[in-house]
Design a protein around this motif. Structure first.
Motif, short mmCIF file in Angstrom:
data_model
loop_
_atom_site.label_atom_id
_atom_site.label_comp_id
_atom_site.label_asym_id
_atom_site.label_seq_id
_atom_site.Cartn_x
_atom_site.Cartn_y
_atom_site.Cartn_z
N PRO A 59 20.34 4.77 8.61
CA PRO A 59 21.42 3.93 9.15
C PRO A 59 21.53 2.56 8.49
O PRO A 59 22.55 1.89 8.63
CB PRO A 59 21.04 3.79 10.63
N PHE A 60 20.49 2.15 7.75
CA PHE A 60 20.51 0.85 7.09
C PHE A 60 20.86 0.97 5.61
O PHE A 60 20.81 -0.01 4.87
CB PHE A 60 19.14 0.18 7.24
N GLY A 61 21.19 2.20 5.19
CA GLY A 61 21.57 2.41 3.80
C GLY A 61 20.41 2.62 2.85
O GLY A 61 20.60 2.66 1.63
N LEU A 62 19.20 2.78 3.39
CA LEU A 62 18.01 3.00 2.56
C LEU A 62 17.80 4.49 2.32
O LEU A 62 17.93 5.30 3.24
CB LEU A 62 16.77 2.40 3.22
N VAL A 63 17.46 4.85 1.10
CA VAL A 63 17.27 6.25 0.73
C VAL A 63 15.96 6.78 1.30
O VAL A 63 14.92 6.12 1.21
CB VAL A 63 17.27 6.41 -0.80
N ASP A 105 0.80 -1.22 0.00
CA ASP A 105 0.00 0.00 0.00
C ASP A 105 0.84 1.27 0.00
O ASP A 105 0.32 2.35 -0.31
CB ASP A 105 -0.96 0.01 1.19
N HIS A 106 2.10 1.16 0.34
CA HIS A 106 3.00 2.32 0.39
C HIS A 106 4.39 1.81 0.73
O HIS A 106 4.58 0.64 1.07
CB HIS A 106 2.55 3.34 1.45
N GLY A 107 5.36 2.70 0.66
CA GLY A 107 6.69 2.39 1.14
C GLY A 107 6.95 3.04 2.48
O GLY A 107 6.02 3.46 3.18
N HIS A 108 8.20 3.13 2.87
CA HIS A 108 8.60 3.77 4.13
C HIS A 108 9.85 4.61 3.87
O HIS A 108 10.68 4.26 3.03
CB HIS A 108 8.97 2.73 5.19
N HIS A 153 7.34 11.73 -0.66
CA HIS A 153 8.66 11.30 -1.10
C HIS A 153 8.48 10.09 -2.03
O HIS A 153 7.64 9.22 -1.77
CB HIS A 153 9.53 10.91 0.09
N PRO A 154 9.24 10.02 -3.12
CA PRO A 154 9.07 8.90 -4.05
C PRO A 154 9.16 7.52 -3.40
O PRO A 154 8.51 6.58 -3.86
CB PRO A 154 10.19 9.12 -5.07
N ARG A 155 9.94 7.39 -2.31
CA ARG A 155 10.05 6.09 -1.66
C ARG A 155 8.83 5.77 -0.79
O ARG A 155 8.57 4.62 -0.48
CB ARG A 155 11.31 6.02 -0.80
N GLU A 156 8.09 6.80 -0.39
CA GLU A 156 6.82 6.56 0.28
C GLU A 156 5.74 6.17 -0.72
O GLU A 156 4.88 5.33 -0.43
CB GLU A 156 6.37 7.83 1.02
#
Length: 503
Positions: A370-374, A258-261, A394-397
């Motif tokens: 901290p986990f390297g995710l944009v 349904d979405h990203g984070h 945000h595009p990642r959301e």
């Protein structure tokens, strides 16, 4: 298409598409190899669960279905009231009070029922989210089962049958513990009981993870990766069944999120900022509150006196803050909102009667967590930094999962880079089942991944991708930009950004 065509929609709440990888999610990767992937797929705004899943089942944006956020202020009654849509009992009450108009657009369950077909739901999301997948299931005798909450289940006798067959409902887990038992329970309920006995025409199997674990541990944390792997193993059971039996029975699989984070990096207080600007802020309507700040990662501000002047004053106050991202108010013209510096909320398809006077997202950036995710953002809640968040632009959301497999879809690892979205699944399902698509739908039939020609009665067969549209607004040092793209007449949000000249 054959009348025996059935669909199984499997949802992974809050799963970022870029976390799908052979070591972590081998079964989702197996589905990709068997079918087709929508590689440029996104959700709606706000990128919240109880806005996005209503879009999944209505095929339309919040401007038409009316679920403007996980929480909102109901101004249709006096006195006004604060609504938390996580409450399944409240949602039923609201639907009955409104004469069945809780949702402003027909849902998949209603549409299928009118054609003599069935929708079954098995979910481990919140009680309210589970109800949203088919909020009128009890009215049609359809099945809706929660992996934890009896108040979201119907019919009662089916729940008792399932519990007698596979064991009692697992207790609700604490927020800090990944929910493994619930995912196993709903998977077993579908495979061992609901499918063999009822064979629904459409089933939604919704894993409420990794969303909760991401919120309390971090999107790339070990615990979150662990629950992603666990959900993938449960999905592997489903995929094994599909390859052995389901595919031959005409079942088509659609995997979604349904979405990203993205990750919170700086905690702020919107209420404190508004108090300093001279507003009397609160979290619910009250005589001594002149602006309600709805709790959540999406800014939703409801004024007691929503005059143009007060809305402009409110926008001026928040756009002076470093945490303020894109801002939207009701439209003044084709682009601008009524308040200087804002864009019209019709541009993000949020112009419903329940919409707040001022919508905003927290300012986000592309910095790695901290986990390297944009993706990082300001946030306003009582949890610590470095935890998963969503709701904004945000595009990642906005990025979400879209993978399909079955006889009606292209296969062999086909990848489509055409823009697509969560609103497209209901029209595609209905079209492939030979059921009329309602005029309320804004999504399109995903013809680019369908293996054979299919009818699209609304004429949205144009797969021409238009040049991205960019909308801009500013006030003082503040400026914002919204970008959209379209396929034919269907428009998708690509992202929204804000900057300040002095930052």
């Amino acid at each position: 298409m054959s009348s025996s065509t059935r669909f199984l929609v499997v949802s992974f709440d809050g799963l970022r598409p870029d976390l799908i990888a052979p070591q972590l999610t081998p079964n989702l990767c197996r589905l990709q190899r068997l079918g087709a992937t929508l590689s440029n797929h996104r959700t709606v705004y706000p990128s919240e669960t109880r806005s996005a899943f209503p879009s999944l089942v209505t095929g339309t944006t919040i401007s038409r279905h009316g679920m403007v956020g996980n929480k909102y202020v109901d101004r249709s009654v006096t006195p006004q009231r604060y609504i938390d849509t996580a409450d399944a009992v409240l949602l039923r009450k609201l639907d009955l009070e409104s004469g069945g108009r809780l949702m402003s657009a027909p849902t998949l369950g209603e549409i299928l029922a009118a054609s003599g077909k069935s929708l079954a739901v098995l979910a481990t999301n919140s009680p309210g989210t589970t109800r949203f997948f088919h909020h009128k299931a009890e009215d049609f005798g359809h099945i809706r089962l929660s992996g934890h909450f009896r108040e979201a289940c119907t019919p009662g006798e089916v729940l008792e049958e399932v519990c007698a067959h596979i064991g009692p409902l697992p207790p609700e887990p604490s927020k800090i513990e990944p929910d493994t038992a619930g995912q196993e329970w709903i998977t077993s309920a579908f495979l061992e009981f609901i499918w063999p006995k009822y064979r629904p025409d459409v089933t939604i199997l919704s894993y409420g993870e990794p969303d909760t674990t991401s919120h309390f541990h971090g999107t790339g944390a070990e615990a979150t990766r662990g629950i992603i792997a666990h959900c993938d193993r449960q999905f592997g059971r489903v995929l094994d069944w599909w390859e052995a039996e389901g595919r031959a029975a005409g079942v088509q699989i659609i995997a979604v999120s349904d979405h990203g984070h993205i990750t919170g990096h700086t905690r702020v207080s919107v209420s404190d900022s508004l108090q300093e600007a001279g507003f009397r802020a609160g979290t619910a309507p009250a005589p001594d509150v002149d602006v309600v700040v709805v709790p959540g990662q999406v800014g939703a501000l409801y004024l007691a006196n929503p005059s143009d002047q007060q809305i402009a004053r409110l926008v001026t106050a928040i756009t002076s803050e470093p945490w303020c991202g894109p801002v939207f108010t009701r439209a003044k013209n084709e682009t601008d909102g009524i308040a200087p510096g804002s864009l019209g909320n019709h541009l993000i398809f949020a112009d419903h009667a329940r919409a707040p006077d001022v919508s905003f997202t927290f300012r986000a950036d592309d910095g790695p967590d901290p986990f390297g995710l944009v993706g990082g953002t300001f946030y306003d809640n009582d949890r610590g930094a470095e935890l998963g968040l969503h709701g904004g632009l945000h595009p990642r959301e906005l990025a979400s999962v879209g993978i399909v497999a079955g006889s009606t879809f292209k296969d062999g690892g086909y990848v489509s880079s055409l823009p697509s979205g969560i609103c497209d699944f209901a029209p595609t399902i209905l079209s492939l089942m030979g059921v009329s698509i309602p005029a309320s739908a804004t999504g399109r039939v995903l013809n680019e991944i369908i293996s054979a020609d299919t009818s699209d009665p609304l004429g949205r067969r144009d797969l021409t991708v238009a040049r991205p549209e960019v909308f801009e607004a500013g006030l003082g040092n503040y400026s914002q930009r919204l970008q959209r793209v379209s396929v034919g007449k269907t428009v998708y949000l690509e992202g929204g950004w804000a900057t300040s000249k002095n930052l």
